[in-house]
Design a protein around this motif. Structure first.
Motif, PDB file in Angstrom:
ATOM      1  N   ARG A 182      25.682  -7.512 -11.875  1.00  0.00           N
ATOM      2  CA  ARG A 182      26.263  -8.690 -12.532  1.00  0.00           C
ATOM      3  C   ARG A 182      26.911  -9.629 -11.506  1.00  0.00           C
ATOM      4  NH1 ARG A 182      25.526 -11.029 -17.092  1.00  0.00           N
ATOM      5  NH2 ARG A 182      25.804  -9.210 -18.389  1.00  0.00           N
ATOM      6  N   ARG A 183      27.541  -9.049 -10.455  1.00  0.00           N
ATOM      7  CA  ARG A 183      28.271  -9.872  -9.479  1.00  0.00           C
ATOM      8  C   ARG A 183      27.388 -10.380  -8.339  1.00  0.00           C
ATOM      9  NH1 ARG A 183      31.921  -5.753 -10.559  1.00  0.00           N
ATOM     10  NH2 ARG A 183      31.199  -4.574  -8.748  1.00  0.00           N
ATOM     11  N   ASP A 184      26.110  -9.999  -8.320  1.00  0.00           N
ATOM     12  CA  ASP A 184      25.230 -10.368  -7.205  1.00  0.00           C
ATOM     13  C   ASP A 184      24.694 -11.787  -7.443  1.00  0.00           C
ATOM     14  OD1 ASP A 184      23.014 -10.717  -5.460  1.00  0.00           O
ATOM     15  OD2 ASP A 184      22.807  -8.527  -5.298  1.00  0.00           O
ATOM     16  N   VAL A 185      25.252 -12.728  -6.692  1.00  0.00           N
ATOM     17  CA  VAL A 185      24.945 -14.135  -6.963  1.00  0.00           C
ATOM     18  C   VAL A 185      23.484 -14.454  -6.691  1.00  0.00           C
ATOM     19  CG1 VAL A 185      25.624 -15.036  -4.698  1.00  0.00           C
ATOM     20  CG2 VAL A 185      25.861 -16.466  -6.699  1.00  0.00           C
ATOM     21  N   ARG A 186      22.901 -13.736  -5.734  1.00  0.00           N
ATOM     22  CA  ARG A 186      21.486 -13.973  -5.462  1.00  0.00           C
ATOM     23  C   ARG A 186      20.605 -13.481  -6.614  1.00  0.00           C
ATOM     24  NH1 ARG A 186      18.494 -12.013  -0.036  1.00  0.00           N
ATOM     25  NH2 ARG A 186      16.551 -11.371  -0.973  1.00  0.00           N
ATOM     26  N   LEU A 187      20.935 -12.322  -7.156  1.00  0.00           N
ATOM     27  CA  LEU A 187      20.188 -11.841  -8.325  1.00  0.00           C
ATOM     28  C   LEU A 187      20.424 -12.733  -9.529  1.00  0.00           C
ATOM     29  CD1 LEU A 187      20.526  -7.950  -8.114  1.00  0.00           C
ATOM     30  CD2 LEU A 187      18.460  -9.334  -7.814  1.00  0.00           C
ATOM     31  N   HIS A 188      21.579 -13.381  -9.548  1.00  0.00           N
ATOM     32  CA  HIS A 188      21.837 -14.341 -10.629  1.00  0.00           C
ATOM     33  C   HIS A 188      20.850 -15.519 -10.505  1.00  0.00           C
ATOM     34  CE1 HIS A 188      24.886 -15.932 -13.627  1.00  0.00           C
ATOM     35  NE2 HIS A 188      23.985 -16.886 -13.519  1.00  0.00           N
ATOM     36  N   THR A 242      15.899 -16.223   1.535  1.00  0.00           N
ATOM     37  CA  THR A 242      16.964 -17.198   1.747  1.00  0.00           C
ATOM     38  C   THR A 242      17.595 -17.603   0.427  1.00  0.00           C
ATOM     39  OG1 THR A 242      15.464 -19.060   1.559  1.00  0.00           O
ATOM     40  CG2 THR A 242      15.808 -18.168   3.755  1.00  0.00           C
ATOM     41  N   ALA A 243      17.099 -17.094  -0.681  1.00  0.00           N
ATOM     42  CA  ALA A 243      17.665 -17.481  -1.974  1.00  0.00           C
ATOM     43  C   ALA A 243      19.150 -17.192  -1.972  1.00  0.00           C
ATOM     44  CB  ALA A 243      16.982 -16.720  -3.095  1.00  0.00           C
ATOM     45  N   GLY A 244      19.916 -18.167  -2.360  1.00  0.00           N
ATOM     46  CA  GLY A 244      21.354 -17.988  -2.361  1.00  0.00           C
ATOM     47  C   GLY A 244      22.000 -18.542  -1.120  1.00  0.00           C
ATOM     48  N   GLY A 245      21.194 -18.803  -0.093  1.00  0.00           N
ATOM     49  CA  GLY A 245      21.717 -19.406   1.127  1.00  0.00           C
ATOM     50  C   GLY A 245      22.941 -18.676   1.654  1.00  0.00           C
ATOM     51  N   SER A 246      23.927 -19.425   2.124  1.00  0.00           N
ATOM     52  CA  SER A 246      25.088 -18.803   2.749  1.00  0.00           C
ATOM     53  C   SER A 246      25.960 -18.082   1.731  1.00  0.00           C
ATOM     54  CB  SER A 246      25.925 -19.872   3.444  1.00  0.00           C
ATOM     55  OG  SER A 246      26.322 -20.835   2.496  1.00  0.00           O
ATOM     56  N   GLY A 266      31.400 -21.798 -10.087  1.00  0.00           N
ATOM     57  CA  GLY A 266      31.028 -22.887  -9.190  1.00  0.00           C
ATOM     58  C   GLY A 266      30.108 -22.415  -8.067  1.00  0.00           C
ATOM     59  N   ILE A 267      30.427 -21.239  -7.526  1.00  0.00           N
ATOM     60  CA  ILE A 267      29.580 -20.695  -6.453  1.00  0.00           C
ATOM     61  C   ILE A 267      28.191 -20.372  -7.001  1.00  0.00           C
ATOM     62  CG2 ILE A 267      29.258 -18.740  -4.876  1.00  0.00           C
ATOM     63  CD1 ILE A 267      32.294 -18.675  -4.549  1.00  0.00           C
ATOM     64  N   ILE A 268      28.164 -19.801  -8.186  1.00  0.00           N
ATOM     65  CA  ILE A 268      26.863 -19.464  -8.793  1.00  0.00           C
ATOM     66  C   ILE A 268      26.035 -20.731  -8.999  1.00  0.00           C
ATOM     67  CG2 ILE A 268      25.764 -18.603 -10.906  1.00  0.00           C
ATOM     68  CD1 ILE A 268      28.096 -16.583 -11.101  1.00  0.00           C
ATOM     69  N   ARG A 269      26.678 -21.765  -9.530  1.00  0.00           N
ATOM     70  CA  ARG A 269      25.958 -23.020  -9.806  1.00  0.00           C
ATOM     71  C   ARG A 269      25.416 -23.640  -8.506  1.00  0.00           C
ATOM     72  NH1 ARG A 269      26.342 -26.398 -14.498  1.00  0.00           N
ATOM     73  NH2 ARG A 269      27.728 -24.781 -15.237  1.00  0.00           N
ATOM     74  N   THR A 270      26.265 -23.647  -7.469  1.00  0.00           N
ATOM     75  CA  THR A 270      25.825 -24.208  -6.184  1.00  0.00           C
ATOM     76  C   THR A 270      24.654 -23.408  -5.625  1.00  0.00           C
ATOM     77  OG1 THR A 270      28.069 -24.947  -5.751  1.00  0.00           O
ATOM     78  CG2 THR A 270      26.606 -24.789  -3.845  1.00  0.00           C
ATOM     79  N   THR A 271      24.755 -22.102  -5.735  1.00  0.00           N
ATOM     80  CA  THR A 271      23.681 -21.235  -5.228  1.00  0.00           C
ATOM     81  C   THR A 271      22.371 -21.511  -5.968  1.00  0.00           C
ATOM     82  OG1 THR A 271      25.304 -19.531  -4.718  1.00  0.00           O
ATOM     83  CG2 THR A 271      22.997 -18.838  -4.843  1.00  0.00           C
ATOM     84  N   ILE A 272      22.473 -21.651  -7.286  1.00  0.00           N
ATOM     85  CA  ILE A 272      21.268 -21.919  -8.092  1.00  0.00           C
ATOM     86  C   ILE A 272      20.681 -23.277  -7.699  1.00  0.00           C
ATOM     87  CG2 ILE A 272      20.480 -22.470 -10.441  1.00  0.00           C
ATOM     88  CD1 ILE A 272      22.561 -20.365 -11.415  1.00  0.00           C
ATOM     89  N   ARG A 273      21.551 -24.268  -7.567  1.00  0.00           N
ATOM     90  CA  ARG A 273      21.052 -25.618  -7.240  1.00  0.00           C
ATOM     91  C   ARG A 273      20.368 -25.615  -5.865  1.00  0.00           C
ATOM     92  NH1 ARG A 273      25.516 -28.638  -8.459  1.00  0.00           N
ATOM     93  NH2 ARG A 273      24.893 -29.461 -10.457  1.00  0.00           N
ATOM     94  N   GLU A 274      20.985 -24.935  -4.895  1.00  0.00           N
ATOM     95  CA  GLU A 274      20.382 -24.880  -3.554  1.00  0.00           C
ATOM     96  C   GLU A 274      19.038 -24.148  -3.593  1.00  0.00           C
ATOM     97  OE1 GLU A 274      24.583 -24.792  -1.027  1.00  0.00           O
ATOM     98  OE2 GLU A 274      23.401 -22.962  -1.205  1.00  0.00           O
ATOM     99  N   MET A 277      27.817 -11.191   0.148  1.00  0.00           N
ATOM    100  CA  MET A 277      29.008 -11.636  -0.578  1.00  0.00           C
ATOM    101  C   MET A 277      28.787 -11.501  -2.083  1.00  0.00           C
ATOM    102  SD  MET A 277      30.413 -15.517  -0.662  1.00  0.00           S
ATOM    103  CE  MET A 277      31.352 -16.061  -2.066  1.00  0.00           C
ATOM    104  N   HIS A 278      29.769 -10.976  -2.760  1.00  0.00           N
ATOM    105  CA  HIS A 278      29.705 -10.931  -4.211  1.00  0.00           C
ATOM    106  C   HIS A 278      30.515 -12.088  -4.766  1.00  0.00           C
ATOM    107  CE1 HIS A 278      28.627  -6.407  -4.684  1.00  0.00           C
ATOM    108  NE2 HIS A 278      27.697  -7.120  -4.096  1.00  0.00           N
ATOM    109  N   ALA A 279      30.063 -12.644  -5.846  1.00  0.00           N
ATOM    110  CA  ALA A 279      30.799 -13.774  -6.404  1.00  0.00           C
ATOM    111  C   ALA A 279      30.713 -13.761  -7.917  1.00  0.00           C
ATOM    112  CB  ALA A 279      30.224 -15.077  -5.872  1.00  0.00           C
ATOM    113  N   THR A 280      31.807 -14.046  -8.543  1.00  0.00           N
ATOM    114  CA  THR A 280      31.772 -14.215  -9.988  1.00  0.00           C
ATOM    115  C   THR A 280      32.135 -15.653 -10.331  1.00  0.00           C
ATOM    116  OG1 THR A 280      34.043 -13.458 -10.084  1.00  0.00           O
ATOM    117  CG2 THR A 280      32.333 -11.843 -10.551  1.00  0.00           C
ATOM    118  N   ASP A 281      32.502 -16.409  -9.328  1.00  0.00           N
ATOM    119  CA  ASP A 281      32.947 -17.767  -9.570  1.00  0.00           C
ATOM    120  C   ASP A 281      31.793 -18.648 -10.053  1.00  0.00           C
ATOM    121  OD1 ASP A 281      33.223 -20.639  -8.082  1.00  0.00           O
ATOM    122  OD2 ASP A 281      35.089 -19.945  -8.983  1.00  0.00           O
TER     123      ASP A 281
END
Ligand SMILES: C[S@@+](CC[C@H](N)C(=O)[O-])C[C@H]1O[C@@H](n2cnc3c(N)ncnc32)[C@H](O)[C@@H]1O
Length: 284
Positions: free
Chosen positions: A218-224, A30-34, A7-15, A1-5
């Motif tokens: 840039r849009r890859d939330v896991r790489l973020h 598993t970085a980035g989870g679901s 909130g999603i980025i922040r949740t992913t980082i926190r998890e 999944m790609h995300a620019t949101d």
């Protein structure tokens, strides 16, 4: 999944960093989870990097990583076990020139490694405040502080875009491999400016972009979450610092770090794209 949101980025980082604090193997796929992109980039085992924030749950590997990004063997002595998770991309202490009695704020303090080092420099008359948005990290840092009886450090749960620190409370704002993770870096620098007293300074190490990031990275939330995709260019970071009110804003990429970072993400073409850097500026 790609995300620019954001909130999603922040949740992913926190998890991701909650798992790291709990001792899950960092970079275990598993970085980035679901919410992860599914990219295999960066999904290697502990110790995947020599100059990034992948980290390691193995103390010997974490020590090796810390030495590689610029800590000295002396600095690593007598640290609480687990404070150094190899999550840094440089050594802010090396540029901060901390003095006894100073108040230091560490943005994204993790297990407290840089806070404990800063606490040694500022001594009993000084104080270090670590701020982190991941409850598991704050709990871990507080446990670490108790384990060594470190009384001049406190850890606060909060976001670096909304610092739980009073205006003008700090002499120095340090940070290690965290600002790249923020989706609102201009606000982070405005907050750093607010909490510094006049004459105060920032001394940070971080991952920066050497060129505009391609959209798919840039849009890859896991790489973020792995401290790559959120990196901003040197020029834009310096402009943000100046806009926040800082003087002498200077972002200096570290020689050789771009090659090391590119090597740690073999499945992504990062050549010449990101580097670790030092960030310095003064509030006049
Ligand atoms: C790569 S780790 C670095 C930890 C520490 N600075 C070190 O070098 O060991 C990133 C840390 O920043 C925290 N973090 C990321 N984004 C944040 C934000 N917007 N506000 C507060 N903490 C944040 C994470 O929870 C994590 O503990």
């Amino acid at each position: 999944m790609h995300a620019t949101d954001a909130g999603i980025i922040r949740t992913t980082i926190r998890e991701r960093y909650a798992r790291t604090a709990r001792g899950a193997v960092p970079g275990d796929g598993t970085a980035g989870g679901s919410t992860a992109s599914g990219s295999s980039a960066g999904g290697s085992k502990a110790g995947c990097c020599e100059s990034g924030c992948c980290g390691s749950t193995d103390p010997a590997q974490a020590r090796d990583l810390a030495l590689k990004v610029g800590y000295t063997p002396k600095e690593l002595q007598d640290m609480p076990e687990g404070a150094n998770m190899g999550l840094g991309c440089g050594n802010p202490q090396a540029i901060a020139a901390l003095r006894p009695g100073e108040t230091v704020v560490d943005l994204g303090s993790g297990g407290g490694f840089d806070c404990f080092l800063a606490a040694r420099q500022v001594g009993d008359a000084g104080h270090v405040i670590g701020v982190d948005m991941t409850p598991e990290m704050v709990e871990k840092a507080r446990r670490n502080a108790r384990s060594i009886g470190c009384a001049n450090v406190s850890f606060r749960l909060g976001e670096i875009e909304h610092l739980p620190v009073a205006d003008g409370e700090a002499d120095v704002v340090i940070s290690n491999c965290v600002v790249n993770l923020s989706t609102d870096k201009a606000r982070v620098f405005r907050e750093a400016f607010r909490v510094l007293r006049p004459g105060g300074r920032i001394a940070m190490t971080d991952i920066v972009a050497l060129a505009d990031m391609p959209g798919d990275i840039r849009r890859d939330v896991r790489l973020h979450a792995e401290c790559v995709a959120g990196a901003e260019t040197v020029g834009r970071l310096e402009a943000m610092l100046a806009d926040a009110g800082f003087a002498g804003a200077c972002v200096r990429p570290s020689p050789g770090s771009a090659e090391k970072l590119a090597a740690m993400f073999p499945n992504v073409d990062l050549k010449g794209l990101v580097a670790s850097a030092v960030i310095e500026a003064v509030k006049r």
